[in-house]
Design a protein around this motif. Structure first.
Motif, mmCIF file in Angstrom:
data_model
loop_
_atom_site.group_PDB
_atom_site.id
_atom_site.type_symbol
_atom_site.label_atom_id
_atom_site.label_comp_id
_atom_site.label_asym_id
_atom_site.label_seq_id
_atom_site.Cartn_x
_atom_site.Cartn_y
_atom_site.Cartn_z
ATOM 1 N N ASP A 102 0.760 -1.430 -0.066
ATOM 2 C CA ASP A 102 -0.122 0.055 -0.025
ATOM 3 C C ASP A 102 0.887 1.062 -0.025
ATOM 4 O O ASP A 102 2.247 1.144 0.398
ATOM 5 C CB ASP A 102 -0.931 0.124 1.263
ATOM 6 C CG ASP A 102 -2.207 1.108 0.969
ATOM 7 O OD1 ASP A 102 -2.399 1.491 -0.072
ATOM 8 O OD2 ASP A 102 -2.909 1.060 2.076
ATOM 9 N N ASN A 129 -6.027 -2.462 11.134
ATOM 10 C CA ASN A 129 -7.107 -1.859 10.360
ATOM 11 C C ASN A 129 -6.482 -0.855 9.292
ATOM 12 O O ASN A 129 -5.140 -0.503 9.298
ATOM 13 C CB ASN A 129 -8.259 -1.265 10.815
ATOM 14 C CG ASN A 129 -9.737 -1.236 9.889
ATOM 15 O OD1 ASN A 129 -9.481 -1.238 8.618
ATOM 16 N ND2 ASN A 129 -10.535 -1.143 10.633
ATOM 17 N N ASP A 130 -7.176 -0.587 8.067
ATOM 18 C CA ASP A 130 -6.943 0.642 7.182
ATOM 19 C C ASP A 130 -6.370 1.901 8.150
ATOM 20 O O ASP A 130 -6.953 2.271 9.044
ATOM 21 C CB ASP A 130 -8.012 1.155 6.340
ATOM 22 C CG ASP A 130 -7.773 2.182 5.732
ATOM 23 O OD1 ASP A 130 -6.626 2.952 5.501
ATOM 24 O OD2 ASP A 130 -8.772 2.873 5.113
ATOM 25 N N SER A 131 -5.022 2.453 7.706
ATOM 26 C CA SER A 131 -4.403 3.454 8.659
ATOM 27 C C SER A 131 -5.231 4.578 8.863
ATOM 28 O O SER A 131 -5.293 5.135 9.793
ATOM 29 C CB SER A 131 -3.147 3.626 7.961
ATOM 30 O OG SER A 131 -3.221 4.511 6.711
ATOM 31 N N LYS A 132 -6.111 4.856 7.691
ATOM 32 C CA LYS A 132 -6.973 6.178 7.809
ATOM 33 C C LYS A 132 -8.347 5.792 8.904
ATOM 34 O O LYS A 132 -8.890 6.678 9.164
ATOM 35 C CB LYS A 132 -7.834 6.287 6.573
ATOM 36 C CG LYS A 132 -6.743 6.630 5.202
ATOM 37 C CD LYS A 132 -7.675 6.951 3.925
ATOM 38 C CE LYS A 132 -7.818 5.790 3.395
ATOM 39 N NZ LYS A 132 -7.083 4.681 3.002
ATOM 40 N N ASP A 160 -2.888 -2.654 -3.005
ATOM 41 C CA ASP A 160 -4.398 -1.950 -2.654
ATOM 42 C C ASP A 160 -4.636 -1.131 -4.044
ATOM 43 O O ASP A 160 -3.712 -0.352 -4.457
ATOM 44 C CB ASP A 160 -3.862 -1.007 -1.563
ATOM 45 C CG ASP A 160 -5.205 -0.057 -1.442
ATOM 46 O OD1 ASP A 160 -6.397 -0.649 -1.175
ATOM 47 O OD2 ASP A 160 -5.308 1.139 -1.327
ATOM 48 N N LYS A 186 -9.945 -0.910 -2.201
ATOM 49 C CA LYS A 186 -10.170 -0.778 -0.553
ATOM 50 C C LYS A 186 -9.262 -2.049 0.010
ATOM 51 O O LYS A 186 -10.004 -2.294 1.122
ATOM 52 C CB LYS A 186 -11.485 -0.669 -0.378
ATOM 53 C CG LYS A 186 -12.230 0.648 -0.889
ATOM 54 C CD LYS A 186 -13.416 0.903 -0.275
ATOM 55 C CE LYS A 186 -14.082 2.334 -0.950
ATOM 56 N NZ LYS A 186 -15.433 2.530 -0.469
ATOM 57 N N ASP A 202 -6.802 -2.151 1.838
ATOM 58 C CA ASP A 202 -6.117 -1.806 3.162
ATOM 59 C C ASP A 202 -7.394 -2.016 4.593
ATOM 60 O O ASP A 202 -7.073 -2.189 5.328
ATOM 61 C CB ASP A 202 -5.767 -0.499 3.373
ATOM 62 C CG ASP A 202 -6.825 0.711 2.554
ATOM 63 O OD1 ASP A 202 -7.791 0.298 2.242
ATOM 64 O OD2 ASP A 202 -6.129 1.791 2.350
ATOM 65 N N ALA A 203 -8.495 -2.326 3.833
ATOM 66 C CA ALA A 203 -9.690 -2.479 4.889
ATOM 67 C C ALA A 203 -10.198 -3.964 4.671
ATOM 68 O O ALA A 203 -11.262 -4.375 5.169
ATOM 69 C CB ALA A 203 -10.948 -1.677 4.583
ATOM 70 N N ALA A 230 -3.350 -3.834 5.199
ATOM 71 C CA ALA A 230 -3.562 -2.984 6.128
ATOM 72 C C ALA A 230 -2.267 -2.882 7.091
ATOM 73 O O ALA A 230 -2.044 -1.637 7.698
ATOM 74 C CB ALA A 230 -4.609 -3.448 7.148
ATOM 75 N N SER A 287 -0.120 -0.342 5.230
ATOM 76 C CA SER A 287 -0.829 0.872 4.944
ATOM 77 C C SER A 287 -0.306 1.615 6.446
ATOM 78 O O SER A 287 0.050 2.709 6.499
ATOM 79 C CB SER A 287 -2.389 0.718 5.091
ATOM 80 O OG SER A 287 -2.944 1.991 5.333
#
Length: 210
Positions: free
Chosen positions: A23, A51-54, A115, A130, A132-133, A139, A142
Motif C-alpha cells: 500500500d 485496520n486501514d491506517s485512515k 491496494d 479498498k 487496506d480495509a 492493512a 498501510s
C-alpha cells in the motif's frame, strides 16, 4: 479480524505462505514524498486493532507500527520524491514507490496483494479495491507506510517550522495554504499540484526556495 484474512486464507490453502501486502500513502498532500510499504506477515497473523491506517488514530498507529515491524517476516519501503512526482504524475509515482517497496523486501514473496492499483511485476499478484480495509497484509503495509511518512513530515517541520508540517503532514489545509501564500514554496512542494501550480503561475512574489 477473520474478514481481514479472507484473501490470505485462499492463498494459504494453495500452499502459498509468503504473501506481501502493498500500500502507499501520500497521494493527496501538496508536498512531501509518496511512501509505500510491502509487508509479509506470519501465516494467520492476528493483531487486535489492525485496520486501514485512515481508520486508526495516530496514537494507535504508532503502537501498531512498533508491533508490526517486529512481527513481520519482512517489510520494505519505497519513497518517491516531489520532483519525481512532478515528472511522472502521482499515479505512476505511487506505482514506482510500490515496486521499490517490494524490491526492498529481504524475503521474496510468492504472491502480492496490492491496494487498488495493478503493478507490472514478475510475482503473481491480486489487486483489491479498498484492500487496506479487506486484507491484513495490506492493512499492515498501510500502517507502516503512514507512520513512516508522518515521521518524515515531522522531521521536515524542524527545517521549515513556519509551514506546520508536523500538524497537517503536507495536506492542503486552510492554514497550510495561508502559510504557502505568506512564505512561498520550497523544494518539498509538488509544483504540478493545484493550488501550488496556480499560486506559482499567478504570483511573481511566490519565491521558490531551494
Amino acid at each position: 479480524m477473520n474478514d481481514l484474512l479472507e484473501y490470505e486464507r485462499v492463498l494459504y490453502n494453495k500452499g502459498i505462505n509468503l504473501i506481501a501486502g502493498v500500500d502507499e500513502v501520500g497521494r493527496g498532500p501538496l508536498c512531501g514524498p509518496v511512501v509505500a510499504c510491502a509487508c509479509i506477515l506470519p501465516e494467520n497473523y492476528f493483531l487486535e486493532g489492525l485496520n486501514d491506517s485512515k481508520k486508526v488514530s495516530e496514537k494507535k498507529r504508532e503502537k501498531l507500527y512498533e508491533i508490526l515491524i517486529n512481527d513481520a517476516v519482512s517489510y520494505g519501503l519505497g519513497i518517491v520524491s516531489p520532483r519525481r512526482i512532478d515528472e511522472i504524475n502521482i499515479l505512476e509515482a505511487s506505482k514506482e514507490a510500490m515496486k521499490e517497496a517490494i524490491n526492498n523486501l529481504n524475503t521474496k514473496p510468492e504472491h502480492v496483494l496490492i491496494d487498488a492499483v495493478k503493478l507490472d511485476i514478475d510475482i503473481p499478484s491480486t489487486s483489491i479495491i479498498k484492500g487496506d480495509a479487506k486484507s491484513a497484509s495490506i492493512a499492515a503495509a498501510s500502517i507502516i507506510a503512514k507512520v513512516t511518512r508522518d515521521r518524515m513530515m515531522i522531521e521536515l517541520d524542524k527545517k521549515y517550522p513556519e509551514y506546520g508540517y508536523a500538524k497537517h503532514k503536507g495536506y492542503g489545509t486552510k492554514a497550510h495554504i495561508e502559510a504557502v501564500k505568506k512564505y512561498g514554496v520550497n523544494e518539498l512542494y509538488r509544483f504540478t499540484f493545484a493550488p501550488i501550480s496556480d499560486l506559482i503561475n499567478s504570483s511573481e512574489e511566490l519565491v521558490v526556495k531551494k
